[in-house]
Design an enzyme around this catalytic site. Sequence first.
Site, mmCIF file in Angstrom:
data_model
loop_
_atom_site.group_PDB
_atom_site.id
_atom_site.type_symbol
_atom_site.label_atom_id
_atom_site.label_comp_id
_atom_site.label_asym_id
_atom_site.label_seq_id
_atom_site.Cartn_x
_atom_site.Cartn_y
_atom_site.Cartn_z
ATOM 1 N N ARG A 152 -14.646 -4.383 -3.972
ATOM 2 C CA ARG A 152 -14.846 -4.240 -5.426
ATOM 3 C C ARG A 152 -13.524 -4.287 -6.183
ATOM 4 N NH1 ARG A 152 -19.099 -0.715 -3.572
ATOM 5 N NH2 ARG A 152 -17.422 0.600 -2.847
ATOM 6 N N ILE A 153 -12.581 -3.374 -5.827
ATOM 7 C CA ILE A 153 -11.339 -3.276 -6.600
ATOM 8 C C ILE A 153 -10.436 -4.483 -6.321
ATOM 9 C CG2 ILE A 153 -9.268 -1.887 -7.022
ATOM 10 C CD1 ILE A 153 -11.039 0.586 -6.264
ATOM 11 N N ASP A 172 -9.233 -9.800 4.743
ATOM 12 C CA ASP A 172 -10.369 -8.862 4.748
ATOM 13 C C ASP A 172 -11.382 -9.388 5.753
ATOM 14 O OD1 ASP A 172 -12.723 -7.419 4.288
ATOM 15 O OD2 ASP A 172 -12.234 -7.105 2.173
ATOM 16 N N ASP A 257 0.025 5.051 -5.779
ATOM 17 C CA ASP A 257 -0.777 6.000 -6.564
ATOM 18 C C ASP A 257 -1.385 7.066 -5.658
ATOM 19 O OD1 ASP A 257 -2.121 6.877 -8.991
ATOM 20 O OD2 ASP A 257 -3.977 6.088 -8.134
ATOM 21 N N GLU A 262 -1.522 15.095 -0.713
ATOM 22 C CA GLU A 262 -1.514 15.218 -2.179
ATOM 23 C C GLU A 262 -1.753 16.669 -2.558
ATOM 24 O OE1 GLU A 262 -4.298 12.375 -3.806
ATOM 25 O OE2 GLU A 262 -3.318 10.715 -2.809
ATOM 26 N N HIS A 281 -2.152 9.817 -8.274
ATOM 27 C CA HIS A 281 -3.565 9.489 -8.024
ATOM 28 C C HIS A 281 -4.357 9.325 -9.335
ATOM 29 C CE1 HIS A 281 -6.768 9.753 -4.656
ATOM 30 N NE2 HIS A 281 -7.199 8.972 -5.631
ATOM 31 N N ALA A 284 -8.578 6.407 -10.966
ATOM 32 C CA ALA A 284 -9.884 6.553 -11.637
ATOM 33 C C ALA A 284 -9.768 7.341 -12.935
ATOM 34 C CB ALA A 284 -10.859 7.250 -10.689
#
Length: 323
Positions: A152-153, A172, A257, A262, A281, A284
């Site tokens: 998707r991304i 991929d 990111d 984290e 991060h 989104a």
Amino acid sequence: MTHRVLVTDKVALSGLKPITEEDDFEISSIDDSASRQFVEALSTADALIVRSATTVTRELISLAEQLKAIGRAGVGVDNIDIPAATERGIAVFNAPGGNTVAAAELTIGLMLAVARKIPSADASLRLGRWDRTAFRGVELWGKTLGLIGAGRIGGEVAVRCKAFGMGVLAYDPYLTQQRAVEIGAQLVPLEDVLELADFISIHVPLTDETRDMVDADALRRMKSSAIVVNASRGGVVDEQALAAALIAGEIAGAALDVYKTEPLPEENPLLRAPNLVLTPHLGASTVEAQIGVATEVAERIRVMLRTGDRSMAINSVDLGQTS
Ligand code: NAD
């Protein structure tokens, strides 16, 4: 029949219209999942919607006697004990598509930020300097993007990079040729992405196969002018190796990111590596994406609570298995 939905972690309420605008749904929004009020509401809730702050443990699930569905307003479900939910027959839903554009746009922003050295130029100007030669950058036009993961991304990044005048290679192994054609990418082996691309952008899930996929050896294969961007998952890039490659000038720059741990620990060598842009991060973190993921998961929960349809769940409850 009233369906009680407990919402926490500051999920965007404006995105929950698929349930807030329905008479047969009663919504409680309690942001502190450690509070007594939350635990009380959980004991009678039919569904629970979280983002990433609340860890939905086996113990928490055991307190939720009526629970039929858990919704994660986002993609990653690492904060949910899926086997424990499955054992109790609770369906788990996520929202895989709601933040695709946000993550793709951040990726493009990071590519440009490194290519044009925007963060360091800004910091320099604020220190009173007017240095126009130190920040000479490179263009995206005419360059080759190498995607590692083109779902998707990655697909959205490919389409945007084509608009910048880039050629697109993709590694991929699970992507169909037809999908590659749709996003304007040429499917190639990983070595070709590493060795031929000017910008390498990573968009894979973290699995045993992808862990440390971009390691010291992969970095050594890249062009010395290459720029690497990872807005997928920490752990896919070997952080020590990346810091060393930047210090040694083996590649020209990078942007991250996401991190193995984290928040990023103070002693992490990335914090002292040159030509590196770091964001906490934020993939989104757009207004639209937060509404988008809330809507996506609310729609799934509405259907499930009304009809019992669990086909969109990520765990296979009827078989008692995690899919
Ligand atoms: P997706 O499932 O649509 O795409 C992932 C792609 O990776 C698939 O096409 C898959 O075939 C491919 N892939 C799997 N294993 C691979 C391997 N070993 N080598 C090469 N390709 C492989 O997922 P997506 O929605 O595009 O998300 C991509 C990543 O971005 C995920 O890790 C997701 O968690 C992450 N993400 C991060 C943020 C953020 O805040 N930075 C936001 C959203 C998503």
